[in-house]
Design a protein around this motif. Sequence first.
Motif, PDB file in Angstrom:
ATOM      1  N   LYS A 103       0.834  -1.204   0.000  1.00 54.29           N
ATOM      2  CA  LYS A 103       0.000   0.000   0.000  1.00 54.29           C
ATOM      3  C   LYS A 103       0.870   1.255   0.000  1.00 54.29           C
ATOM      4  O   LYS A 103       0.603   2.208  -0.744  1.00 54.29           O
ATOM      5  N   ALA A 104       1.902   1.250   0.832  1.00 54.03           N
ATOM      6  CA  ALA A 104       2.798   2.398   0.899  1.00 54.03           C
ATOM      7  C   ALA A 104       3.523   2.603  -0.423  1.00 54.03           C
ATOM      8  O   ALA A 104       3.723   3.739  -0.871  1.00 54.03           O
ATOM      9  N   PHE A 105       3.913   1.512  -1.063  1.00 55.42           N
ATOM     10  CA  PHE A 105       4.600   1.599  -2.348  1.00 55.42           C
ATOM     11  C   PHE A 105       3.688   2.216  -3.401  1.00 55.42           C
ATOM     12  O   PHE A 105       4.118   3.076  -4.196  1.00 55.42           O
ATOM     13  N   LYS A 106       2.436   1.815  -3.438  1.00 51.27           N
ATOM     14  CA  LYS A 106       1.485   2.376  -4.401  1.00 51.27           C
ATOM     15  C   LYS A 106       1.234   3.859  -4.114  1.00 51.27           C
ATOM     16  O   LYS A 106       1.080   4.652  -5.052  1.00 51.27           O
ATOM     17  N   GLU A 107       1.187   4.232  -2.835  1.00 52.88           N
ATOM     18  CA  GLU A 107       1.021   5.653  -2.490  1.00 52.88           C
ATOM     19  C   GLU A 107       2.219   6.464  -2.971  1.00 52.88           C
ATOM     20  O   GLU A 107       2.060   7.595  -3.464  1.00 52.88           O
ATOM     21  N   THR A 108       3.420   5.907  -2.832  1.00 54.03           N
ATOM     22  CA  THR A 108       4.620   6.590  -3.318  1.00 54.03           C
ATOM     23  C   THR A 108       4.563   6.783  -4.823  1.00 54.03           C
ATOM     24  O   THR A 108       4.862   7.864  -5.344  1.00 54.03           O
ATOM     25  N   LEU A 109       4.156   5.740  -5.543  1.00 52.11           N
ATOM     26  CA  LEU A 109       4.033   5.846  -6.996  1.00 52.11           C
ATOM     27  C   LEU A 109       2.973   6.871  -7.394  1.00 52.11           C
ATOM     28  O   LEU A 109       3.135   7.591  -8.392  1.00 52.11           O
ATOM     29  N   THR A 110       1.894   6.951  -6.610  1.00 52.48           N
ATOM     30  CA  THR A 110       0.841   7.941  -6.877  1.00 52.48           C
ATOM     31  C   THR A 110       1.387   9.349  -6.749  1.00 52.48           C
ATOM     32  O   THR A 110       1.167  10.209  -7.628  1.00 52.48           O
ATOM     33  N   MET A 111       2.108   9.598  -5.657  1.00 54.96           N
ATOM     34  CA  MET A 111       2.694  10.923  -5.436  1.00 54.96           C
ATOM     35  C   MET A 111       3.652  11.286  -6.554  1.00 54.96           C
ATOM     36  O   MET A 111       3.611  12.397  -7.112  1.00 54.96           O
ATOM     37  N   PRO A 139      -1.920  25.537   3.510  1.00 55.70           N
ATOM     38  CA  PRO A 139      -3.160  26.254   3.138  1.00 55.70           C
ATOM     39  C   PRO A 139      -3.533  26.045   1.673  1.00 55.70           C
ATOM     40  O   PRO A 139      -4.709  25.842   1.343  1.00 55.70           O
ATOM     41  N   LEU A 140      -2.543  26.091   0.778  1.00 56.04           N
ATOM     42  CA  LEU A 140      -2.804  25.872  -0.645  1.00 56.04           C
ATOM     43  C   LEU A 140      -3.266  24.433  -0.891  1.00 56.04           C
ATOM     44  O   LEU A 140      -4.202  24.191  -1.670  1.00 56.04           O
ATOM     45  N   THR A 141      -2.631  23.499  -0.217  1.00 60.33           N
ATOM     46  CA  THR A 141      -3.013  22.096  -0.347  1.00 60.33           C
ATOM     47  C   THR A 141      -4.449  21.874   0.115  1.00 60.33           C
ATOM     48  O   THR A 141      -5.228  21.176  -0.541  1.00 60.33           O
ATOM     49  N   LYS A 142      -4.784  22.476   1.242  1.00 59.31           N
ATOM     50  CA  LYS A 142      -6.144  22.370   1.774  1.00 59.31           C
ATOM     51  C   LYS A 142      -7.155  22.953   0.798  1.00 59.31           C
ATOM     52  O   LYS A 142      -8.252  22.397   0.599  1.00 59.31           O
ATOM     53  N   SER A 178      -7.643  18.598   1.907  1.00 58.31           N
ATOM     54  CA  SER A 178      -6.985  17.891   3.004  1.00 58.31           C
ATOM     55  C   SER A 178      -5.491  18.177   2.950  1.00 58.31           C
ATOM     56  O   SER A 178      -4.963  18.588   1.905  1.00 58.31           O
ATOM     57  N   THR A 179      -4.807  17.965   4.069  1.00 57.34           N
ATOM     58  CA  THR A 179      -3.357  18.156   4.102  1.00 57.34           C
ATOM     59  C   THR A 179      -2.616  16.849   4.336  1.00 57.34           C
ATOM     60  O   THR A 179      -1.392  16.857   4.494  1.00 57.34           O
ATOM     61  N   ILE A 180      -3.336  15.742   4.376  1.00 62.50           N
ATOM     62  CA  ILE A 180      -2.692  14.448   4.568  1.00 62.50           C
ATOM     63  C   ILE A 180      -3.059  13.512   3.420  1.00 62.50           C
ATOM     64  O   ILE A 180      -4.067  13.710   2.747  1.00 62.50           O
ATOM     65  N   GLY A 181      -2.217  12.525   3.212  1.00 64.96           N
ATOM     66  CA  GLY A 181      -2.449  11.579   2.128  1.00 64.96           C
ATOM     67  C   GLY A 181      -1.580  11.862   0.921  1.00 64.96           C
ATOM     68  O   GLY A 181      -1.032  12.962   0.782  1.00 64.96           O
ATOM     69  N   PRO A 182      -1.425  10.894   0.038  1.00 64.85           N
ATOM     70  CA  PRO A 182      -0.536  11.056  -1.123  1.00 64.85           C
ATOM     71  C   PRO A 182      -0.962  12.140  -2.104  1.00 64.85           C
ATOM     72  O   PRO A 182      -0.111  12.820  -2.679  1.00 64.85           O
ATOM     73  N   MET A 197      10.195  12.177   2.411  1.00 63.50           N
ATOM     74  CA  MET A 197      10.096  13.230   3.424  1.00 63.50           C
ATOM     75  C   MET A 197       8.648  13.612   3.696  1.00 63.50           C
ATOM     76  O   MET A 197       8.297  13.997   4.811  1.00 63.50           O
ATOM     77  N   ALA A 198       7.805  13.508   2.659  1.00 64.71           N
ATOM     78  CA  ALA A 198       6.397  13.847   2.841  1.00 64.71           C
ATOM     79  C   ALA A 198       5.733  12.940   3.862  1.00 64.71           C
ATOM     80  O   ALA A 198       4.739  13.306   4.495  1.00 64.71           O
ATOM     81  N   GLY A 199       6.270  11.732   4.050  1.00 69.80           N
ATOM     82  CA  GLY A 199       5.727  10.814   5.042  1.00 69.80           C
ATOM     83  C   GLY A 199       5.838  11.322   6.460  1.00 69.80           C
ATOM     84  O   GLY A 199       5.077  10.903   7.346  1.00 69.80           O
ATOM     85  N   VAL A 200       6.773  12.246   6.697  1.00 65.56           N
ATOM     86  CA  VAL A 200       6.958  12.803   8.045  1.00 65.56           C
ATOM     87  C   VAL A 200       5.720  13.560   8.495  1.00 65.56           C
ATOM     88  O   VAL A 200       5.387  13.577   9.687  1.00 65.56           O
ATOM     89  N   VAL A 201       5.000  14.183   7.574  1.00 67.62           N
ATOM     90  CA  VAL A 201       3.820  14.985   7.927  1.00 67.62           C
ATOM     91  C   VAL A 201       2.536  14.322   7.424  1.00 67.62           C
ATOM     92  O   VAL A 201       1.566  15.001   7.106  1.00 67.62           O
ATOM     93  N   GLY A 202       2.554  13.013   7.319  1.00 65.03           N
ATOM     94  CA  GLY A 202       1.327  12.298   6.970  1.00 65.03           C
ATOM     95  C   GLY A 202       1.018  12.227   5.503  1.00 65.03           C
ATOM     96  O   GLY A 202      -0.147  12.078   5.116  1.00 65.03           O
ATOM     97  N   GLY A 203       2.054  12.323   4.667  1.00 62.32           N
ATOM     98  CA  GLY A 203       1.816  12.266   3.238  1.00 62.32           C
ATOM     99  C   GLY A 203       1.592  10.866   2.714  1.00 62.32           C
ATOM    100  O   GLY A 203       1.191  10.686   1.580  1.00 62.32           O
ATOM    101  N   GLY A 204       1.859   9.877   3.559  1.00 64.07           N
ATOM    102  CA  GLY A 204       1.709   8.496   3.120  1.00 64.07           C
ATOM    103  C   GLY A 204       2.956   8.012   2.401  1.00 64.07           C
ATOM    104  O   GLY A 204       3.968   8.706   2.330  1.00 64.07           O
TER     105      GLY A 204
END
Length: 213
Positions: free
Chosen positions: A7-15, A73-76, A81-85, A159-166
Amino acid sequence: MLPDIWKAFKETLTMIGIALSISLVIGLPLGILLFVTDKGLFWENRLIKNIFGFVVNLVRSIPFIILLVALFPLTKLIVGSTIGPVAASVSLSVAAIPYFARLVESSLREIDKGVIEATIAVGATPWMLIKDVLIPEARTSIIRGVTLTVISLVAYSAMAGVVGGGGIGDLAIRFGYYRYDNTIMVSTVAILIILVQLIQLAGEQFAKSIDKR
């Protein structure tokens, strides 16, 4: 942990996929603009060159982890949302666009100025010059630039995983670091190393295959 790793690998590929697509669509024209508006080129414009050059340098000078938080703020606003891939892809795209644009500009600078001058001399329009001369002449170098951009996105996505990026980075932090699970930590690092090696190999092979020199 295999389902979590997959799942984490697919999230990385999505990002990486989202950010790379956006960086190509925006970064390629931006890199061309930075080149053709430079001194001595056919669209010389010091104002445009300085403005876009300043913006590109400004974004590139900000460490990614700071940029990631600053763009919450821009992401939101964009994805709600600010979390997730998908949310992390916003910051990844903003970081990748100026990086790739500079690589494109650098690739175009490798073209022999005599080729450009000869094309202008026979009456080619600026659009023809870009489409039929600049991009074809620099395509091998641009492909290598794409490869470097993808590799950088792999590191940024971790690095995005540090703040909940998946993604792989999030898995490494949550299970490998916080739970002191060395197996997960080693596994995630191994996955990232293999991924980078495969990307580099594929990029080099593709660049060589289209290099007609």
